[in-house]
Write an enzyme that holds these catalytic residues in place. Structure first.
Site, PDB file in Angstrom:
ATOM      1  N   GLY A  31     -20.219  -9.375   6.957  1.00 21.20           N
ATOM      2  CA  GLY A  31     -21.257  -8.440   6.522  1.00 21.20           C
ATOM      3  C   GLY A  31     -21.151  -7.099   7.207  1.00 21.20           C
ATOM      4  N   LEU A  39     -21.149  -4.337   5.621  1.00 23.41           N
ATOM      5  CA  LEU A  39     -20.009  -3.908   4.809  1.00 23.41           C
ATOM      6  C   LEU A  39     -19.891  -2.386   4.752  1.00 23.41           C
ATOM      7  CD1 LEU A  39     -20.496  -6.430   1.853  1.00 23.41           C
ATOM      8  CD2 LEU A  39     -19.095  -6.704   3.908  1.00 23.41           C
ATOM      9  N   HIS A  61     -14.340  -2.739   3.398  1.00 23.49           N
ATOM     10  CA  HIS A  61     -14.552  -4.064   2.788  1.00 23.49           C
ATOM     11  C   HIS A  61     -14.514  -3.955   1.268  1.00 23.49           C
ATOM     12  CE1 HIS A  61     -16.795  -4.796   6.702  1.00 23.49           C
ATOM     13  NE2 HIS A  61     -15.991  -5.840   6.656  1.00 23.49           N
ATOM     14  N   GLN A  90     -16.661 -17.335  16.954  1.00 25.32           N
ATOM     15  CA  GLN A  90     -15.674 -16.344  17.360  1.00 25.32           C
ATOM     16  C   GLN A  90     -16.229 -15.299  18.328  1.00 25.32           C
ATOM     17  OE1 GLN A  90     -15.248 -15.197  13.052  1.00 25.32           O
ATOM     18  NE2 GLN A  90     -14.850 -13.177  13.897  1.00 25.32           N
ATOM     19  N   ASP A 108      -7.521  -5.667  11.591  1.00 29.32           N
ATOM     20  CA  ASP A 108      -7.518  -6.829  12.492  1.00 29.32           C
ATOM     21  C   ASP A 108      -6.165  -7.516  12.339  1.00 29.32           C
ATOM     22  OD1 ASP A 108     -10.210  -6.506  13.405  1.00 29.32           O
ATOM     23  OD2 ASP A 108     -10.865  -7.163  11.442  1.00 29.32           O
ATOM     24  N   GLN A 139      -5.479 -11.038  13.698  1.00 30.02           N
ATOM     25  CA  GLN A 139      -6.153 -12.025  12.844  1.00 30.02           C
ATOM     26  C   GLN A 139      -5.312 -12.285  11.590  1.00 30.02           C
ATOM     27  OE1 GLN A 139     -10.535 -12.147  11.949  1.00 30.02           O
ATOM     28  NE2 GLN A 139      -9.944 -10.973  10.167  1.00 30.02           N
ATOM     29  N   SER A 173     -14.838   0.337  10.897  1.00 31.16           N
ATOM     30  CA  SER A 173     -15.199  -0.931  11.526  1.00 31.16           C
ATOM     31  C   SER A 173     -16.716  -1.037  11.528  1.00 31.16           C
ATOM     32  CB  SER A 173     -14.692  -0.959  12.973  1.00 31.16           C
ATOM     33  OG  SER A 173     -15.350  -1.974  13.702  1.00 31.16           O
ATOM     34  N   SER A 174     -17.215  -2.251  11.344  1.00 31.63           N
ATOM     35  CA  SER A 174     -18.669  -2.444  11.383  1.00 31.63           C
ATOM     36  C   SER A 174     -19.213  -2.039  12.750  1.00 31.63           C
ATOM     37  CB  SER A 174     -19.013  -3.903  11.101  1.00 31.63           C
ATOM     38  OG  SER A 174     -18.430  -4.272   9.884  1.00 31.63           O
TER      39      SER A 174
HETATM   40  O1  PAF Z   1     -12.658 -10.264   9.991  1.00 30.68           O
HETATM   41  C1  PAF Z   1     -13.784 -10.779   9.967  1.00 30.68           C
HETATM   42  O2  PAF Z   1     -14.745 -10.165   9.529  1.00 30.68           O
HETATM   43  C2  PAF Z   1     -13.985 -12.194  10.492  1.00 30.68           C
HETATM   44  O3  PAF Z   1     -13.163 -12.443  11.584  1.00 30.68           O
HETATM   45  C3  PAF Z   1     -13.776 -13.269   9.407  1.00 30.68           C
HETATM   46  C4  PAF Z   1     -12.354 -13.282   8.883  1.00 30.68           C
HETATM   47  C5  PAF Z   1     -14.740 -13.019   8.268  1.00 30.68           C
HETATM   48  C6  PAF Z   1     -14.057 -14.652  10.001  1.00 30.68           C
HETATM   49  O4  PAF Z   1     -15.354 -14.746  10.463  1.00 30.68           O
END
Ligand code: PAF
Length: 302
Positions: A27, A29, A33, A57, A146, A149, A181-182
């Site tokens: 979220g 956003l 996004h 996380q 990210d 990730q 970035s949020s």
């Molecule tokens: O990148 C993110 O916003 C988060 O790490 C994700 C992939 C939604 C997992 O919670």
């Protein structure tokens, strides 16, 4: 557009026959996004966006509680981007009890962001695996901001045999160059100006890499690749890293930013690029500015 938790999702998913694209989010956003959602739209018949702030996380001292949750604005943004189903489960639905069984991110999850945030990537991969299982997408779109990730999700898809196509979308930047970035909402105006040292560092590194490639044709180890050095036998990966640090260090010395890492690594393994490296690399940068943790990166070919 439908919005719901696990039950509504299962009902909706059972009725769909087309290709499904997933954009996982927490979220808050922004247009970055929405770019992921637009890409998912162009790759599939139906788009699911998930909005779930995943406690697994976040470290104990991190911002799980204060993480922004503007759900009404988020839903509007999903609607604008053509999302068909917003999966927004309650915390107790996703984790009725603390999960005993989790995905372990391994060595690549313990370096860089993983070193600064122990357990972070186990938490990310665990929730992403749950989202993959629940939503059963054909394709998923992740932002390359990210990047660690992204590399880990790619590896998990391969290692755990998820039959899902992974698409990475380049970093989306604001007009001043800062990666969207949020967490940018946490930055005060003067901190935001300080944070611009990060995109400047990436630009400086890109210039040195470009000059180095020009100098050798292949770009391995070059003479005179470092900014105006004119010296012989300069190692290009080291010169690229040094160029980025030269932008960050003066700002850090003034106490305006803390460098967490600034490293050139092999894209596939996240191991440091050795001298004379050829292939795909990533310059990974992270800094803390006014208490806000920022990350950015630059993909490079040598
Ligand atoms: O990148 C993110 O916003 C988060 O790490 C994700 C992939 C939604 C997992 O919670």
């Amino acid at each position: 557009m439908e919005v719901g938790g696990i039950q509504a999702l299962r009902r909706w998913r059972a009725e769909q026959t087309g290709r499904v694209g997933l954009v996982p989010t927490m979220g808050a956003l922004h247009s970055g996004h929405q770019a992921l959602m637009t890409r998912a739209r162009s790759e599939s018949d139906l788009v699911v966006a998930s909005i779930f702030v995943n406690p697994l996380q976040f470290g104990a001292d991190e911002d799980f509680v204060q993480y922004p949750r503007p759900i009404e604005e988020d839903l509007k943004k999903c609607e604008e981007a053509g999302v068909d189903f917003v999966f927004a489960p309650a915390l107790a639905e996703m984790y009725p009890s603390a999960p005993e069984v989790r995905v372990v991110a391994g060595r690549m999850g313990a370096v860089f962001e993983g070193a600064a945030r122990p357990g972070h990537f186990d938490g990310v991969l665990t929730v992403v695996a749950k989202l993959f299982t629940l939503i059963d997408p054909d394709v998923t779109v992740f932002g390359l901001k990210d990047i660690q990730q992204y590399v880990l999700v790619k590896r998990m898809i391969a290692d755990l045999n998820f039959d899902i196509e992974l698409i990475g979308l380049p970093v989306v930047r604001d007009a001043d160059g800062l990666a969207m970035s949020s967490r940018n909402t946490y930055l005060a105006a003067d901190d935001r100006a300080r944070a611009l040292a990060i995109p400047r560092a990436l630009n400086a590194a890109a210039e040195v890499a470009e000059r180095g490639r020009g100098a050798t044709g292949s770009g391995a180890s070059v003479a005179g690749a470092a900014a105006g050095s004119g010296g012989a036998g300069v190692d290009l990966p080291a010169a690229v890293e040094a160029a980025a640090l030269a932008e960050l260090e003066p700002v850090a010395e003034r106490g305006e930013l803390e460098i967490v890492y600034c490293s050139l690594v092999e894209a596939a393994t996240l191991r440091p690029c050795p001298p004379g490296f050829t292939g795909s690399a990533l310059l990974l940068v992270s800094a803390t500015v006014g208490g806000t943790h920022l990350i950015d990166n630059l993909p490079l070919e040598f």
